[in-house]
Design an enzyme around this catalytic site. Sequence first.
Site, PDB file in Angstrom:
ATOM      1  CE  LYS A 250      -4.025   1.554  -0.028  1.00 39.41           C
ATOM      2  NZ  LYS A 250      -5.273   1.581  -0.886  1.00 39.41           N
TER       3      LYS A 250
ATOM      4  CG  ASP B 124      -4.881 -13.139   7.854  1.00 39.69           C
ATOM      5  OD1 ASP B 124      -5.168 -14.561   8.127  1.00 39.69           O
ATOM      6  OD2 ASP B 124      -5.700 -12.272   8.475  1.00 39.69           O
TER       7      ASP B 124
ATOM      8  CG  ASP C 225      -9.053 -16.412   5.075  1.00 42.76           C
ATOM      9  OD1 ASP C 225      -8.009 -16.836   5.226  1.00 42.76           O
ATOM     10  OD2 ASP C 225     -10.364 -16.264   5.881  1.00 42.76           O
TER      11      ASP C 225
HETATM   12  C1  IPM Z   1      -4.263 -17.529   9.757  1.00 41.20           C
HETATM   13  C2  IPM Z   1      -5.071 -17.294  10.950  1.00 41.20           C
HETATM   14  C3  IPM Z   1      -4.213 -16.601  12.027  1.00 41.20           C
HETATM   15  C4  IPM Z   1      -3.668 -15.497  11.372  1.00 41.20           C
HETATM   16  C5  IPM Z   1      -5.099 -16.459  13.304  1.00 41.20           C
HETATM   17  C6  IPM Z   1      -5.790 -17.588  13.936  1.00 41.20           C
HETATM   18  C7  IPM Z   1      -4.059 -15.698  14.199  1.00 41.20           C
HETATM   19  O1  IPM Z   1      -6.056 -16.490  10.380  1.00 41.20           O
HETATM   20  O2  IPM Z   1      -3.052 -18.459   9.923  1.00 41.20           O
HETATM   21  O3  IPM Z   1      -4.489 -17.207   8.579  1.00 41.20           O
HETATM   22  O4  IPM Z   1      -4.234 -14.459  11.508  1.00 41.20           O
HETATM   23  O5  IPM Z   1      -2.356 -15.587  10.995  1.00 41.20           O
HETATM   24 MG    MG Z   2      -6.182 -16.115   8.362  1.00 43.26          MG
END
Ligand code: IPM
Ligand code: MG
Length: 359
Positions: A194, A250, A254
């Site tokens: 960013k 992170d 996802d």
């Molecule tokens: C991941 C999870 C973890 C993170 C959490 C559970 C602390 O979301 O491994 O992606 O944020 O790293």
């Molecule tokens: Mg995560």
Amino acid sequence: MVGAKILILPGDGIGSEIMAEAVALLEALRAAGDLDVELETAAIGGAAIDATGQPLPEATLALAREADAILLGAVGGPRWDKIERDLRPERGLLRLRSALGVFANLRPAVMYPQLVSASSLKPDVVSGLDVLIVRELTGGIYFGQPRGIRTRAGTNEREGFNTLVYSESEIERICRVGFDLARKRGRRLCSVDKANVLETSELWREVAERVSADYADVELSHMYVDNAAMQLVRSPKQFDVMVTTNMFGDILSDLASMLTGSIGMLPSASMDAAGKGLYEPIHGAAPDIAGKGVANPLATILSAAMLLRYTLGRGELADRIEAAVGRVLDQGLRTADIQSPGTRVVGTREMGQAVIDAL
Ligand code: IPM
Ligand code: MG
């Protein structure tokens, strides 16, 4: 590696159910004489809090340091949400990552052809997708000091604060991991930041450019994180390897996982400078389905495959496991999260056993 020590950390929620399948698979390989490993199990997260009051007990950390590799399920759950932040299950995982120095988190999002219809995106957008997100894991805003909640000076209003810091050496080593991996794949690295807003990102970009001088055969590009999120949904196949910060990685991982049909499919490897690794599915403890025997064990099984490939140097065994997963999907078996019309929905145990049988 002979007699490698693997530490098993099932954790919370669905952790113990999915881990049981990965362990059964490793034991089947051992029984067949294909793998020489010692498995030991310890507590982390909420389970460890219940047993010892600490999310990462000293005994667990000591075993983790001794082990050649660690396979972890998931941590967290509503039962421990009210606990003070520093003693919460997630803190145990963060402390483990930090104590082991596993700064390079590899999160491959690979589309299994059998699951194209389980993706929420159109088949032509996702079929053949193979992107690798390299997430910095032991720095950035997750670990910045100071942090806390305080009363704002001169008011009685509270404010929360976190600190985002990246040093040049932290940026350089994660960029090198990204370049090295890109070199073995499509030779394209996209650094996500960013830099239009954050000084840490400005430095990140500068360091990435500097490192790229050592990788003339890899094409480096830069993208702002908001655009990267948009591009991942619009046209994910434009990416080969992406390298980014702890928090951006992170979020983007996802997002990328869902392109492949389910977050229940994605493994990860977190490595230190010497290649010792912590392996875990990228999903969480899923308290809503815990104890029901319906969770998808494939991300954990595929994490075990990554462990064999990266820490134990057993790429051929990893290939066999990944091929076995492919055959099980060919047979039409699906856990609930990846089901689609015409497939047979099975539970955690049945899915794990099917992979062992296919091996
Ligand atoms: C991941 C999870 C973890 C993170 C959490 C559970 C602390 O979301 O491994 O992606 O944020 O790293
Ligand atoms: Mg995560």
